[in-house]
Design a protein around this motif. Structure first.
Motif, PDB file in Angstrom:
ATOM      1  N   PRO A  17       0.794  -1.235   0.000  1.00 25.95           N
ATOM      2  CA  PRO A  17       0.000   0.000   0.000  1.00 25.95           C
ATOM      3  C   PRO A  17       0.828   1.288   0.000  1.00 25.95           C
ATOM      4  O   PRO A  17       0.535   2.206  -0.760  1.00 25.95           O
ATOM      5  CB  PRO A  17      -0.842  -0.116   1.269  1.00 25.95           C
ATOM      6  N   ALA A  74      -8.667  -2.791   7.746  1.00 20.17           N
ATOM      7  CA  ALA A  74      -7.567  -2.525   6.808  1.00 20.17           C
ATOM      8  C   ALA A  74      -7.999  -2.801   5.373  1.00 20.17           C
ATOM      9  O   ALA A  74      -7.746  -1.998   4.470  1.00 20.17           O
ATOM     10  CB  ALA A  74      -6.355  -3.380   7.167  1.00 20.17           C
ATOM     11  N   SER A  75      -8.655  -3.919   5.154  1.00 20.82           N
ATOM     12  CA  SER A  75      -9.079  -4.275   3.803  1.00 20.82           C
ATOM     13  C   SER A  75     -10.066  -3.254   3.240  1.00 20.82           C
ATOM     14  O   SER A  75      -9.941  -2.833   2.088  1.00 20.82           O
ATOM     15  CB  SER A  75      -9.706  -5.672   3.820  1.00 20.82           C
ATOM     16  N   TRP A  77     -10.423  -0.099   4.127  1.00 22.01           N
ATOM     17  CA  TRP A  77      -9.760   1.179   3.903  1.00 22.01           C
ATOM     18  C   TRP A  77      -8.926   1.134   2.611  1.00 22.01           C
ATOM     19  O   TRP A  77      -8.952   2.041   1.798  1.00 22.01           O
ATOM     20  CB  TRP A  77      -8.894   1.557   5.092  1.00 22.01           C
ATOM     21  N   ILE A  78      -8.209   0.048   2.428  1.00 15.80           N
ATOM     22  CA  ILE A  78      -7.388  -0.102   1.227  1.00 15.80           C
ATOM     23  C   ILE A  78      -8.276  -0.150  -0.023  1.00 15.80           C
ATOM     24  O   ILE A  78      -7.962   0.463  -1.042  1.00 15.80           O
ATOM     25  CB  ILE A  78      -6.471  -1.338   1.342  1.00 15.80           C
ATOM     26  N   ASN A 112      -2.231  -0.639   7.991  1.00 18.20           N
ATOM     27  CA  ASN A 112      -1.443  -1.174   6.895  1.00 18.20           C
ATOM     28  C   ASN A 112      -0.921  -2.553   7.314  1.00 18.20           C
ATOM     29  O   ASN A 112       0.050  -2.656   8.072  1.00 18.20           O
ATOM     30  CB  ASN A 112      -0.289  -0.232   6.549  1.00 18.20           C
ATOM     31  N   LEU A 181      -3.601  -2.123  -5.730  1.00 17.04           N
ATOM     32  CA  LEU A 181      -3.987  -1.808  -4.354  1.00 17.04           C
ATOM     33  C   LEU A 181      -5.172  -2.672  -3.920  1.00 17.04           C
ATOM     34  O   LEU A 181      -5.181  -3.213  -2.811  1.00 17.04           O
ATOM     35  CB  LEU A 181      -4.318  -0.324  -4.236  1.00 17.04           C
ATOM     36  N   SER A 185      -5.615  -5.617  -0.849  1.00 15.21           N
ATOM     37  CA  SER A 185      -6.617  -5.662   0.212  1.00 15.21           C
ATOM     38  C   SER A 185      -7.040  -7.106   0.498  1.00 15.21           C
ATOM     39  O   SER A 185      -7.390  -7.423   1.633  1.00 15.21           O
ATOM     40  CB  SER A 185      -7.840  -4.818  -0.153  1.00 15.21           C
TER      41      SER A 185
END
Length: 190
Positions: A17, A74-75, A77-78, A112, A181, A185
């Protein structure tokens, strides 16, 4: 120490990321405008390494439910960042178009997963040190190494800026970066 630096360098230099976002930001906004993002990444990564050395990484691994919640956050957001890259315009058309701020870049490191994985693995290399010594050594190694990694990828992105002046080339580049990206994720759950 050489093994630690080598491991950290390879872990941080490989695409993830931060690499994708810094390269894209360098291409989109230029090197100078991306500097706060770059510095926030270097400091944030060092902070995550520090708390990992103090035992937070082991604590997260010890509680599977907490780990799953963090992976989902996290997933998502990514994926939201990938969506924004996919729809990014070649030129800055809105006042809200700007690179990450210093604080946003620091905060991003908390979700991250690559940084947590590399920091947790790196802590095993120097496990024989006291927690404070381990945390300090990890923080300094991660921040210093990542500063050079971030400078490289941001500069590489800024060099692409002139090549991507054509709107169709820009769209292809942004779509490739968005897909990369988005794929990352999914790796969060491995």
């Amino acid at each position: 120490m050489t093994a630690l630096v080598g491991f950290v360098f390879l872990g941080l230099f490989s695409p993830g990321p931060n690499v994708i976002l810094l390269t894209t930001s360098g291409a989109r906004f230029g090197f100078r405008a991306t500097l706060p993002h770059l510095l926030g990444v270097a400091l944030g990564v060092g902070f995550i390494a520090f708390v990992t050395g103090l035992g937070l990484g082991a604590l997260i691994e010890a509680f599977p439910t907490l780990r799953i919640v963090l992976m989902i956050i996290a997933s998502l957001w990514i994926l939201s960042m990938a969506w924004k890259l996919w729809h990014a315009k070649p030129v800055q058309t809105r006042d809200t178009d700007r690179p990450f701020t210093f604080i946003q870049a620091i905060l991003f490191q908390w979700v991250n997963p690559k940084i947590w994985a590399v920091a947790t693995s790196a802590s095993a290399i120097i496990a024989d040190l006291s927690p404070m010594m381990q945390a300090t050594m990890l923080a300094v190694t991660f921040s210093a190494t990542n500063l050079y990694v971030c400078l490289f990828w941001t500069y590489a992105g800024s060099l692409l800026r002139t090549l991507l002046a054509d709107a169709s080339k820009w769209r292809i580049f942004m779509h490739i970066m968005a897909v990369a990206l988005a794929m990352f994720s999914g790796l969060v759950f491995l």
